[in-house]
Design an enzyme around this catalytic site. Structure first.
Site, PDB file in Angstrom:
ATOM      1  N   GLU A   1      94.503 -10.769  37.309  1.00  0.00           N
ATOM      2  CA  GLU A   1      93.499 -11.854  37.239  1.00  0.00           C
ATOM      3  C   GLU A   1      94.074 -13.100  36.560  1.00  0.00           C
ATOM      4  OE1 GLU A   1      89.437 -10.823  36.894  1.00  0.00           O
ATOM      5  OE2 GLU A   1      89.778  -8.808  37.694  1.00  0.00           O
TER       6      GLU A   1
HETATM    7  N1  CAA Z   1      86.591 -23.685  39.477  1.00  0.00           N
HETATM    8  C1  CAA Z   1      86.381 -24.501  40.537  1.00  0.00           C
HETATM    9  N2  CAA Z   1      87.353 -25.174  41.160  1.00  0.00           N
HETATM   10  C2  CAA Z   1      88.606 -25.032  40.684  1.00  0.00           C
HETATM   11  C3  CAA Z   1      88.903 -24.211  39.585  1.00  0.00           C
HETATM   12  C4  CAA Z   1      87.836 -23.521  38.978  1.00  0.00           C
HETATM   13  N3  CAA Z   1      88.022 -22.698  37.929  1.00  0.00           N
HETATM   14  N4  CAA Z   1      90.226 -24.270  39.355  1.00  0.00           N
HETATM   15  C5  CAA Z   1      90.749 -25.093  40.277  1.00  0.00           C
HETATM   16  N5  CAA Z   1      89.766 -25.561  41.076  1.00  0.00           N
HETATM   17  C6  CAA Z   1      89.858 -26.491  42.192  1.00  0.00           C
HETATM   18  C7  CAA Z   1      90.489 -27.812  41.750  1.00  0.00           C
HETATM   19  O1  CAA Z   1      89.513 -28.694  41.211  1.00  0.00           O
HETATM   20  C8  CAA Z   1      91.055 -28.328  43.048  1.00  0.00           C
HETATM   21  O2  CAA Z   1      90.031 -28.886  43.846  1.00  0.00           O
HETATM   22  P1  CAA Z   1      90.044 -30.452  44.299  1.00  0.00           P
HETATM   23  O3  CAA Z   1      91.332 -30.653  45.038  1.00  0.00           O
HETATM   24  O4  CAA Z   1      88.825 -30.571  45.144  1.00  0.00           O
HETATM   25  O5  CAA Z   1      89.969 -31.222  43.036  1.00  0.00           O
HETATM   26  C9  CAA Z   1      91.493 -27.055  43.751  1.00  0.00           C
HETATM   27  O6  CAA Z   1      90.744 -25.977  43.167  1.00  0.00           O
HETATM   28  C10 CAA Z   1      92.966 -26.774  43.604  1.00  0.00           C
HETATM   29  O7  CAA Z   1      93.233 -26.691  42.222  1.00  0.00           O
HETATM   30  P2  CAA Z   1      94.696 -26.908  41.630  1.00  0.00           P
HETATM   31  O8  CAA Z   1      95.289 -28.159  42.190  1.00  0.00           O
HETATM   32  O9  CAA Z   1      94.579 -26.796  40.154  1.00  0.00           O
HETATM   33  O10 CAA Z   1      95.473 -25.660  42.267  1.00  0.00           O
HETATM   34  P3  CAA Z   1      96.905 -25.092  41.965  1.00  0.00           P
HETATM   35  O11 CAA Z   1      97.563 -24.772  43.244  1.00  0.00           O
HETATM   36  O12 CAA Z   1      97.640 -26.001  41.019  1.00  0.00           O
HETATM   37  O13 CAA Z   1      96.592 -23.678  41.244  1.00  0.00           O
HETATM   38  C11 CAA Z   1      96.071 -22.180  39.488  1.00  0.00           C
HETATM   39  C12 CAA Z   1      95.854 -23.572  40.104  1.00  0.00           C
HETATM   40  C13 CAA Z   1      95.222 -22.186  38.218  1.00  0.00           C
HETATM   41  C14 CAA Z   1      97.514 -21.953  39.110  1.00  0.00           C
HETATM   42  C15 CAA Z   1      95.571 -21.093  40.476  1.00  0.00           C
HETATM   43  O14 CAA Z   1      96.398 -21.013  41.608  1.00  0.00           O
HETATM   44  C16 CAA Z   1      95.447 -19.709  39.848  1.00  0.00           C
HETATM   45  O15 CAA Z   1      94.504 -19.437  39.106  1.00  0.00           O
HETATM   46  N6  CAA Z   1      96.418 -18.827  40.164  1.00  0.00           N
HETATM   47  C17 CAA Z   1      96.327 -17.429  39.712  1.00  0.00           C
HETATM   48  C18 CAA Z   1      95.598 -16.589  40.702  1.00  0.00           C
HETATM   49  C19 CAA Z   1      95.199 -15.273  40.110  1.00  0.00           C
HETATM   50  O16 CAA Z   1      94.551 -15.200  39.066  1.00  0.00           O
HETATM   51  N7  CAA Z   1      95.553 -14.202  40.797  1.00  0.00           N
HETATM   52  C20 CAA Z   1      95.161 -12.901  40.378  1.00  0.00           C
HETATM   53  C21 CAA Z   1      94.872 -12.057  41.567  1.00  0.00           C
HETATM   54  S1  CAA Z   1      93.285 -11.371  41.641  1.00  0.00           S
HETATM   55  C22 CAA Z   1      93.358  -9.901  40.796  1.00  0.00           C
HETATM   56  O17 CAA Z   1      94.222  -9.666  40.004  1.00  0.00           O
HETATM   57  C23 CAA Z   1      92.209  -9.045  41.073  1.00  0.00           C
HETATM   58  C24 CAA Z   1      92.373  -7.614  40.843  1.00  0.00           C
HETATM   59  O18 CAA Z   1      92.375  -6.822  41.776  1.00  0.00           O
HETATM   60  C25 CAA Z   1      92.314  -7.102  39.443  1.00  0.00           C
END
Ligand code: CAA
Length: 400
Positions: free
Chosen positions: A383
């Site tokens: 996550e």
């Molecule tokens: N809420 C709403 N919107 C959001 C947001 C949030 N928390 N975070 C980002 N956004 C939106 C941004 O506002 C942006 O939208 P706009 O272009 O309209 O402004 C869009 O999403 C893209 O955001 P970023 O440019 O920040 O995206 P990024 O490519 O730089 O990535 C990141 C950001 C935080 C690194 C994200 O990719 C991330 O969280 N990565 C990790 C994913 C993850 O947690 N994976 C785990 C797998 S699931 C798992 O483990 C489940 C399981 O089975 C246990």
């Protein structure tokens, strides 16, 4: 000092007594915590080592958790949920995780990633059809975002969903999916239009047994071994359009929003793992004797206990604060990242210390702490890795 208090109260119209922070749990919260503690002691503890060895978690235990309301903790009772708050959720997660983090990850994924996602963003038809069963434990859910080449970089989805009018055709591979083998409902994130970047990503409800949907072998893992983790394959899987959640292009934001809440659950899981290890280490240190006295009387051990207790309490503050933010409808993207980052670090560090306090016995399965140490590691990875949490936190600081 009195004057400052008076000004603040007058300005914000705060009644006298409520000007202070309240760190007490309500009677209801205490009852919920005690119910989870009792369940963990009586139902989870007896077979936990065997389940870890055999890499299994019986359906019967999931049903029992469902019967207690743990599978839909925050879901509205009109959809079969328990209608509890996020503070209740973290209390339940902490208590389950003290004993069995495999049980708590089943609960966390079902609650935070699947039930929340459907309740917050699904249609009424989707809620009636799926949420009502997921919230009671009749169904189990899985959240499918990670791929062989898109884990942290979640926008780089290779799985495609091609719009064919009244349905989509999904192709691709998903990795490390919690509940992957046992789930009934899978929320699958896929790219519908590569040109649009994250705005070309959608999320779909895929039912187990849909033609072309294959579940790969179970992963053989370091920790949370009772929880099943699988690779999933989608070969021309036909999904009706009404199974898309939200507007076209909402999938990435859906994933980010649900993961923010998921991080509260995993932070509470990490807290529980750390607290469970601490409780075992404290008990052991009062029983085990060396150099003529219980080992807790040696400063080397007493100082370890002091650090453990302090850091665990600090983690509890962060976890409670983010849960409180969510309950108050405040933004919790940053506070959940901070809670997960810190609590998972404490879990890793302090489970190692718990093993150390147990000495040779710490290395033996029957003392439980080695399992807690193995379980702790994943909380720094899934996550969103600790590095991803630092991206979220630092962006929020710099934006301000
Ligand atoms: N809420 C709403 N919107 C959001 C947001 C949030 N928390 N975070 C980002 N956004 C939106 C941004 O506002 C942006 O939208 P706009 O272009 O309209 O402004 C869009 O999403 C893209 O955001 P970023 O440019 O920040 O995206 P990024 O490519 O730089 O990535 C990141 C950001 C935080 C690194 C994200 O990719 C991330 O969280 N990565 C990790 C994913 C993850 O947690 N994976 C785990 C797998 S699931 C798992 O483990 C489940 C399981 O089975 C246990």
């Amino acid at each position: 000092m009195f004057k400052i208090k008076y000004i603040v109260r007058t300005k914000y119209k705060i009644p006298q007594k409520k000007a202070y922070m309240n760190f007490n749990l309500t009677e209801e919260h205490i009852m919920i915590r005690d119910a989870a503690r009792d369940f963990a002691q009586t139902e989870l503890l007896p077979g936990v080592i065997e389940r870890d060895n055999k890499q299994e978690f019986p359906d019967e235990l999931v049903k029992k958790m469902g019967a207690l309301g743990f599978m839909g903790i925050m879901v509205d009772p009109k959809y079969g949920g328990s209608g509890m708050d996020t503070i209740s959720y973290i209390l339940i997660m902490e208590e389950l995780s003290k004993i069995d983090a495999s049980a708590s990850v089943i609960v966390s994924v079902n609650n935070s990633l699947v039930c929340y996602g459907l309740e917050a963003f699904g249609t009424e038809i989707q809620k009636q059809k799926y949420l009502t069963k997921l919230a009671t434990g009749e169904f189990i859910g899985a959240f499918c975002l990670s791929e062989p080449e898109a884990g942290s970089d979640a926008t780089s989805q290779k799985t495609t969903a091609i719009d064919k009018g009244d349905h989509y055709i999904i192709n691709g591979t998903k990795n490390w999916i919690t509940n992957g083998g046992r789930a009934d409902i899978y929320l699958v994130i896929a790219q519908t239009d590569k040109e649009k970047g994250h705005k070309g990503i959608n999320v779909f409800i895929v039912e187990k047994g849909t033609e072309g949907f294959y579940i790969g072998p179970k992963e053989d893992k370091l920790g949370i071994r009772g929880s099943d983790t699988h690779t999933l394959q989608f070969n021309d899987v036909k999904v009706p359009k009404e199974n898309r959640i939200g507007e076209d292009g909402f999938g990435f934001k859906f994933a980010m929003k649900t993961l923010s809440g998921g991080r509260i659950g995993i932070a509470a899981q990490a807290l529980g793992i750390a607290a469970g290890a601490y409780e075992l280490a404290l008990k052991y240190s009062k029983e085990r004797k060396a150099f003529g006295t219980e080992i807790c009387n040696h400063q080397a051990i007493a100082f370890k206990l002091a650090d453990m207790h302090t850091e665990i309490e600090a983690a509890r503050m962060l976890v409670t604060k983010t849960a409180w933010d969510k309950d108050q409808n405040k933004n919790y993207d940053t506070s959940s990242a901070m809670a997960k980052l810190y609590a998972s670090k404490v879990a890793m560090k302090q489970t190692v210390e718990a093993v150390q306090i147990h000495g040779g016995n710490g290395f033996v399965k029957e003392y439980h702490v080695e399992r807690l140490m193995r379980d702790a590691k994943i909380t720094q990875i899934y996550e969103g890795t600790s590095e991803i949490q630092k991206i979220v936190i630092s962006r929020s600081i710099l934006k301000k």
